[in-house]
Design an enzyme around this catalytic site. Sequence first.
Site, PDB file in Angstrom:
ATOM      1  N   ASP A  74       3.608  -1.483  -1.322  1.00 18.88           N
ATOM      2  CA  ASP A  74       4.453  -1.084  -2.457  1.00 18.88           C
ATOM      3  C   ASP A  74       5.936  -0.950  -2.091  1.00 18.88           C
ATOM      4  O   ASP A  74       6.784  -0.956  -2.970  1.00 18.88           O
ATOM      5  CB  ASP A  74       3.985   0.280  -3.002  1.00 18.88           C
ATOM      6  CG  ASP A  74       2.506   0.293  -3.359  1.00 18.88           C
ATOM      7  OD1 ASP A  74       1.981  -0.763  -3.747  1.00 18.88           O
ATOM      8  OD2 ASP A  74       1.869   1.366  -3.243  1.00 18.88           O
ATOM      9  N   ARG A 101       1.787 -20.981 -23.839  1.00 13.40           N
ATOM     10  CA  ARG A 101       1.408 -19.568 -23.971  1.00 13.40           C
ATOM     11  C   ARG A 101       2.414 -18.654 -23.269  1.00 13.40           C
ATOM     12  O   ARG A 101       3.106 -19.079 -22.331  1.00 13.40           O
ATOM     13  CB  ARG A 101       0.053 -19.334 -23.291  1.00 13.40           C
ATOM     14  CG  ARG A 101      -1.115 -19.878 -24.067  1.00 13.40           C
ATOM     15  CD  ARG A 101      -2.376 -19.757 -23.232  1.00 13.40           C
ATOM     16  NE  ARG A 101      -3.552 -20.122 -23.996  1.00 13.40           N
ATOM     17  CZ  ARG A 101      -4.709 -20.511 -23.474  1.00 13.40           C
ATOM     18  NH1 ARG A 101      -4.839 -20.585 -22.155  1.00 13.40           N
ATOM     19  NH2 ARG A 101      -5.732 -20.803 -24.248  1.00 13.40           N
ATOM     20  N   ARG A 152      -1.684 -14.315 -22.606  1.00 10.85           N
ATOM     21  CA  ARG A 152      -2.757 -14.010 -21.655  1.00 10.85           C
ATOM     22  C   ARG A 152      -2.204 -13.129 -20.530  1.00 10.85           C
ATOM     23  O   ARG A 152      -1.078 -13.332 -20.101  1.00 10.85           O
ATOM     24  CB  ARG A 152      -3.296 -15.298 -21.013  1.00 10.85           C
ATOM     25  CG  ARG A 152      -3.978 -16.245 -21.979  1.00 10.85           C
ATOM     26  CD  ARG A 152      -5.389 -15.754 -22.338  1.00 10.85           C
ATOM     27  NE  ARG A 152      -6.094 -16.774 -23.083  1.00 10.85           N
ATOM     28  CZ  ARG A 152      -6.040 -16.956 -24.387  1.00 10.85           C
ATOM     29  NH1 ARG A 152      -5.272 -16.167 -25.129  1.00 10.85           N
ATOM     30  NH2 ARG A 152      -6.736 -17.926 -24.967  1.00 10.85           N
ATOM     31  N   HIS A 205      -6.151  -6.725  -5.920  1.00 13.04           N
ATOM     32  CA  HIS A 205      -6.243  -6.673  -4.453  1.00 13.04           C
ATOM     33  C   HIS A 205      -6.001  -8.003  -3.767  1.00 13.04           C
ATOM     34  O   HIS A 205      -5.877  -8.038  -2.530  1.00 13.04           O
ATOM     35  CB  HIS A 205      -7.599  -6.077  -4.052  1.00 13.04           C
ATOM     36  CG  HIS A 205      -7.699  -4.636  -4.430  1.00 13.04           C
ATOM     37  ND1 HIS A 205      -8.068  -4.229  -5.678  1.00 13.04           N
ATOM     38  CD2 HIS A 205      -7.414  -3.508  -3.725  1.00 13.04           C
ATOM     39  CE1 HIS A 205      -8.038  -2.910  -5.740  1.00 13.04           C
ATOM     40  NE2 HIS A 205      -7.649  -2.448  -4.566  1.00 13.04           N
ATOM     41  N   GLN A 262      -3.339  -9.297  -3.729  1.00 13.83           N
ATOM     42  CA  GLN A 262      -2.013  -9.091  -3.118  1.00 13.83           C
ATOM     43  C   GLN A 262      -2.089  -8.435  -1.743  1.00 13.83           C
ATOM     44  O   GLN A 262      -1.120  -8.423  -0.994  1.00 13.83           O
ATOM     45  CB  GLN A 262      -1.152  -8.189  -4.020  1.00 13.83           C
ATOM     46  CG  GLN A 262      -0.789  -8.834  -5.319  1.00 13.83           C
ATOM     47  CD  GLN A 262      -0.424  -7.797  -6.378  1.00 13.83           C
ATOM     48  OE1 GLN A 262       0.731  -7.496  -6.577  1.00 13.83           O
ATOM     49  NE2 GLN A 262      -1.412  -7.237  -7.051  1.00 13.83           N
TER      50      GLN A 262
HETATM   51  O1  F6P Z   1      -0.601   1.687  -2.371  1.00 14.65           O
HETATM   52  C1  F6P Z   1      -1.111   0.408  -2.303  1.00 14.65           C
HETATM   53  C2  F6P Z   1      -1.912   0.069  -3.539  1.00 14.65           C
HETATM   54  O2  F6P Z   1      -2.344  -1.266  -3.412  1.00 14.65           O
HETATM   55  C3  F6P Z   1      -1.183   0.291  -4.867  1.00 14.65           C
HETATM   56  O3  F6P Z   1      -0.265  -0.736  -5.169  1.00 14.65           O
HETATM   57  C4  F6P Z   1      -2.334   0.399  -5.815  1.00 14.65           C
HETATM   58  O4  F6P Z   1      -2.000   1.146  -6.959  1.00 14.65           O
HETATM   59  C5  F6P Z   1      -3.386   1.097  -5.001  1.00 14.65           C
HETATM   60  O5  F6P Z   1      -3.050   0.904  -3.636  1.00 14.65           O
HETATM   61  C6  F6P Z   1      -4.800   0.597  -5.230  1.00 14.65           C
HETATM   62  O6  F6P Z   1      -5.655   1.421  -4.521  1.00 14.65           O
HETATM   63  P1  F6P Z   1      -7.183   1.073  -4.215  1.00 14.65           P
HETATM   64  O7  F6P Z   1      -7.195   0.002  -3.161  1.00 14.65           O
HETATM   65  O8  F6P Z   1      -7.731   2.343  -3.730  1.00 14.65           O
HETATM   66  O9  F6P Z   1      -7.777   0.576  -5.501  1.00 14.65           O
END
Ligand code: F6P
Length: 343
Positions: free
Chosen positions: A129, A164, A267, A273, A275
């Site tokens: 983040d 879109r 859409r 995840h 990312q």
């Molecule tokens: O802090 C990293 C992060 O990926 C955030 O961007 C996101 O809100 C959170 O963790 C998601 O957490 P979890 O992996 O527990 O779902």
Amino acid sequence: MVGMKIGILTSGGDCPGLNAVIRGAVLKGIQNHDIEFVGFRDGWKGVVEGTVMPLGRPQVMGISKQGGTILGTSRTNPFDFGGTERVAEVMDAEGVDALITIGGEGTLAAAKRLTDAGIRIVGVPKTVDNDLSATDYTFGFDTAVQIATESMDRLRTTGDSHGRCMIAEVMGRHVGWIALHSGMAAGAHAILIPERKTSMDEICGWIDSARSRGRAPLIAVAEGFKLDTMDDAHSERGLDAFGRPRLGGIGDMLAPDIEYRTGMETRSTTLGHIQRGGVPTAYDRVLATRYGMAVVDSVLEAHWGRMVALRGTQIVNVPFEDALGKLNTVPQDRYDEAAILFG
Ligand code: F6P
């Protein structure tokens, strides 16, 4: 220091580059200082349960390019499982002199409480983040931005084919760094971040403007974004172990309203995840490796309660509280700069 034993743990959400930190620390510690390392499994969970694994050259061989963490991670709060007393007991039993904790805000907050109570801990800031103060960048952020940008490039081609409006929801918790950077890189027609509440009228204005030039609008939205009518970020999955709301779903919430107001088929894709997975970028591998090597010096210099940080191109170390005091939010001038290209 001959005979010293350091425990390493990775805690909180995983992040590309964790393994490079571990490798950097272990190789430097062994090579330059004859330090012994041990890995605690699954973050603070492994510390309170006393679950360890050996951490020598064979375990860290070739891992800097691997995503995830070879140690495993969890969002366990050590204060829910015995706190300082239990951590001290396990460190004693394992003969561990100090801990290197690699984690984000929740992890470092727990580390600070433990350090204040006398446990020897140094930290490495970790988060995709980029929301930690006191460091210019955290490793993992560059990788997340790269993945989000590539994903937005893909959303654009399908958006163009169908005419879109495409919404890409990215992570970032309560800051908009991933959205700002990936949205800018992908040429999004609007970037919606938590730091700047925005009205539906304004969003639809940008969409209409892009459409009027024959473009298929792309909207990058951070999971923590709030419309001007919202008090809190959209959250529908309760709280995590540190009492923070689990975010996600704002893109899906916006899409039907945008479609209704603009008449443009819309859409939304939540990247989630994706990312955080896969191989770290070269930038993140280098930053993470440098952090790993530097944090060994922090241990040797007894910088308890401090974490390594990036200032410009230099690795420095700062007290935990500098990182925890306030979030590293997107400043107004960075938003204004990006907003020149909206619509
Ligand atoms: O802090 C990293 C992060 O990926 C955030 O961007 C996101 O809100 C959170 O963790 C998601 O957490 P979890 O992996 O527990 O779902």
